[in-house]
Write a protein that holds these residues in place. Structure first.
Motif, short mmCIF file in Angstrom:
data_model
loop_
_atom_site.label_atom_id
_atom_site.label_comp_id
_atom_site.label_asym_id
_atom_site.label_seq_id
_atom_site.Cartn_x
_atom_site.Cartn_y
_atom_site.Cartn_z
N ASP A 1 33.92 23.66 -45.22
CA ASP A 1 33.66 22.01 -45.32
C ASP A 1 34.17 21.61 -46.28
OD1 ASP A 1 33.06 19.68 -44.80
OD2 ASP A 1 31.04 19.96 -44.49
N LYS A 2 35.31 21.01 -46.54
CA LYS A 2 36.19 20.50 -47.89
C LYS A 2 35.83 19.09 -47.69
CE LYS A 2 37.40 24.85 -48.85
NZ LYS A 2 36.65 25.57 -49.62
N ASP A 3 34.67 18.40 -47.40
CA ASP A 3 34.46 17.09 -47.48
C ASP A 3 34.17 16.70 -48.89
OD1 ASP A 3 33.25 14.52 -47.31
OD2 ASP A 3 32.49 14.83 -45.30
N ARG A 4 34.95 16.08 -49.65
CA ARG A 4 34.72 15.65 -51.17
C ARG A 4 33.86 14.69 -51.06
NH1 ARG A 4 37.10 11.80 -54.92
NH2 ARG A 4 36.95 12.58 -56.80
N GLU A 5 33.77 13.65 -50.31
CA GLU A 5 32.82 12.62 -50.45
C GLU A 5 31.34 12.87 -50.44
OE1 GLU A 5 31.45 8.43 -48.06
OE2 GLU A 5 33.40 9.44 -47.18
N LYS A 6 31.14 13.95 -49.48
CA LYS A 6 30.01 14.61 -48.97
C LYS A 6 29.56 15.42 -50.17
CE LYS A 6 27.59 18.24 -46.36
NZ LYS A 6 27.82 19.15 -45.31
N ALA A 7 30.29 16.34 -50.91
CA ALA A 7 30.08 17.06 -52.26
C ALA A 7 29.93 16.03 -53.21
CB ALA A 7 31.32 17.92 -52.41
N VAL A 8 30.56 15.01 -53.62
CA VAL A 8 30.52 14.00 -54.80
C VAL A 8 28.94 13.39 -54.60
CG1 VAL A 8 31.21 11.77 -55.50
CG2 VAL A 8 32.72 13.72 -55.17
N ALA A 9 28.60 13.07 -53.21
CA ALA A 9 27.13 12.40 -52.97
C ALA A 9 26.10 13.34 -53.40
CB ALA A 9 27.43 11.95 -51.50
N LEU A 10 26.40 14.46 -53.17
CA LEU A 10 25.23 15.52 -53.01
C LEU A 10 24.91 15.91 -54.57
CD1 LEU A 10 25.87 17.85 -50.10
CD2 LEU A 10 23.96 16.05 -50.50
N ALA A 11 26.39 15.82 -55.41
CA ALA A 11 26.18 15.77 -56.82
C ALA A 11 25.41 14.91 -57.70
CB ALA A 11 27.41 16.05 -57.22
N ALA A 12 25.69 13.77 -56.95
CA ALA A 12 25.09 12.53 -57.50
C ALA A 12 23.66 12.55 -57.21
CB ALA A 12 25.68 11.24 -56.87
N SER A 13 23.04 12.86 -56.05
CA SER A 13 21.66 13.07 -55.77
C SER A 13 20.93 14.02 -56.58
CB SER A 13 21.60 13.57 -54.27
OG SER A 13 21.76 14.97 -54.03
N ILE A 14 21.89 15.22 -56.94
CA ILE A 14 21.02 16.20 -57.92
C ILE A 14 20.90 15.64 -59.35
CG2 ILE A 14 21.70 18.39 -59.22
CD1 ILE A 14 20.98 19.24 -56.27
N GLU A 15 21.71 14.88 -59.78
CA GLU A 15 21.91 14.45 -60.95
C GLU A 15 20.78 13.13 -61.19
OE1 GLU A 15 22.59 14.09 -65.30
OE2 GLU A 15 22.86 15.72 -63.70
N MET A 16 20.69 12.42 -59.93
CA MET A 16 19.52 11.44 -59.94
C MET A 16 18.17 12.15 -59.92
SD MET A 16 20.77 8.65 -57.33
CE MET A 16 21.63 7.23 -57.85
N LEU A 17 17.89 13.33 -59.39
CA LEU A 17 16.80 14.19 -59.43
C LEU A 17 16.42 14.43 -60.82
CD1 LEU A 17 14.22 15.40 -58.07
CD2 LEU A 17 16.03 17.28 -57.38
N HIS A 18 17.31 15.08 -61.53
CA HIS A 18 17.34 15.61 -62.76
C HIS A 18 17.02 14.31 -63.92
CE1 HIS A 18 19.49 16.70 -66.80
NE2 HIS A 18 18.39 17.26 -66.83
N THR A 19 17.64 13.28 -63.73
CA THR A 19 17.35 12.04 -64.63
C THR A 19 15.86 11.48 -64.42
OG1 THR A 19 19.72 11.54 -64.54
CG2 THR A 19 18.19 9.74 -65.25
N ALA A 20 15.63 11.36 -63.32
CA ALA A 20 14.37 11.29 -62.75
C ALA A 20 13.17 11.89 -63.56
CB ALA A 20 13.90 11.10 -61.44
N SER A 21 13.51 13.33 -63.31
CA SER A 21 12.52 14.29 -64.15
C SER A 21 12.48 14.19 -65.72
CB SER A 21 12.82 15.73 -63.71
OG SER A 21 13.97 16.24 -64.28
N LEU A 22 13.64 13.78 -66.05
CA LEU A 22 13.79 13.45 -67.52
C LEU A 22 12.93 12.29 -67.87
CD1 LEU A 22 17.57 14.14 -68.47
CD2 LEU A 22 15.37 15.86 -68.90
#
Length: 328
Positions: free
Chosen positions: A64-85
């Motif tokens: 599944d080479k869906d760039r939009e999806k991969a970018v969105a999930l990457a953003a969600s991961i970094e939001m989770l990280h930032t929230a924890s910080l």
């Protein structure tokens, strides 16, 4: 929008990380614009974006080479990280992070709690919109539980002079390694790989996260506050004993105990003495040896990954070797 200089060698990944940051910006819609700007400042404060980078790299392994999806999930991961910080800074009473004022120091603990909670909401909204499987949402929830368990485990061991290396590893496996593991798992699984492969990716991420935290703790005893961007040995005053100190306690317990038993009453001179003892003992070298073992495990596992049409495997190896061998 300036990313860390390490990504200049990887232009395609750099573009995807920039897109992830842009999506994070668009997702932030607070009526309190001052707090919104504080969150944005933290997002753009010079972090390496390693967790979303691993998510993006492992997304190349699926069909599944869906760039939009991969970018969105990457953003969600970094939001989770930032929230924890943000929440970490509240617990640690931290005034600065990456040489900038923390949200709690600028706006107080109440606002910081809400800012962190808001980012958790943004994370799950993106996951719900883009994740194709309930498995990913389940993994995200379980990872949050493990992160919390790691933080609580560390808190429960504060000022505990009987804490073991095994206790330390269990806590950092939750509070740091889990998010690296989740990033790699989500990247692989949501791109259409098998669950078996995604779990392999997860194990690689966990090993990377363990080394990352160990080296972070080693740097506390290797650099001064200016170079590190946070007060050196503040954790010791708060009763959080990291790996170099635990290793030093094995060899220099008689010297260290009278200092550590002062707990929060430790003076700056006391912490400098702890710093000196740990540096002069084998504590740092022994911590580095354990980090080297996990580094070897991660790199060997990456070498066993299948080849891809692009240079993903090479990039994974290079980036991992670079960050696990870091000096700052």
């Amino acid at each position: 929008m300036k990313l860390h200089s390490m990504w200049q060698e990887y232009p395609a990944l750099q573009a995807d990380l920039s897109a992830s940051l842009q999506l994070m910006e668009k997702s932030l819609k607070l009526k309190n614009k001052e707090v919104e700007q504080a969150i944005l400042s933290m997002i753009h404060s010079g972090g390496k974006l390693l967790r979303p980078a691993y998510q993006l790299l492992f997304s190349a392994y699926g069909s599944d080479k869906d760039r939009e999806k991969a970018v969105a999930l990457a953003a969600s991961i970094e939001m989770l990280h930032t929230a924890s910080l943000i929440h970490d800074d509240i617990v640690d009473h931290a005034d600065t992070r990456r040489k900038l004022p923390t949200i709690r120091s600028e706006f107080g603990n109440d606002v910081a709690v809400y800012a962190g909670d808001y980012l958790f909401v943004c994370c799950f909204k993106l996951m719900a919109d883009y994740a194709s499987s309930m498995k990913s949402l389940q993994m995200n929830s379980r990872s949050m539980e493990k992160i919390l368990a790691g933080e609580l485990g560390q808190m429960s061991k504060r000022y505990d002079l009987s804490v073991t290396v095994e206790d330390y590893l269990e806590n950092i496996r939750g509070k740091t390694a889990e998010l690296f593991a989740l990033s790699c798992f989500i990247g692989a699984y949501e791109s259409g790989t098998s669950l078996r492969f995604a779990n392999q990716a997860r194990e690689i991420g966990e090993a990377i996260g363990l080394v990352f935290q160990i080296m972070d703790d080693v740097l506390d005893y290797s650099q001064d506050a200016t170079a590190l961007g946070k007060p050196v040995l503040e954790d010791v005053r708060q009763g959080v004993y990291s790996l170099p100190l635990l290793m030093a306690l094995k060899n220099d317990r008689q010297q260290l105990l009278p200092l550590l038993e002062k707990q929060a009453a430790m003076t700056e001179a006391d912490t400098h003495e702890v710093y000196r003892i740990v540096q002069e003992s084998a504590g740092i070298d022994e911590a580095k040896k354990l980090a080297a073992d996990y580094t070897k495990k991660a790199l060997q596992a990456i070498q066993k990954l299948p080849e891809t049409k692009d240079e993903t495997k090479t990039y994974l190896y290079q980036i991992t070797a670079q960050i696990l061998g870091r000096q700052n």
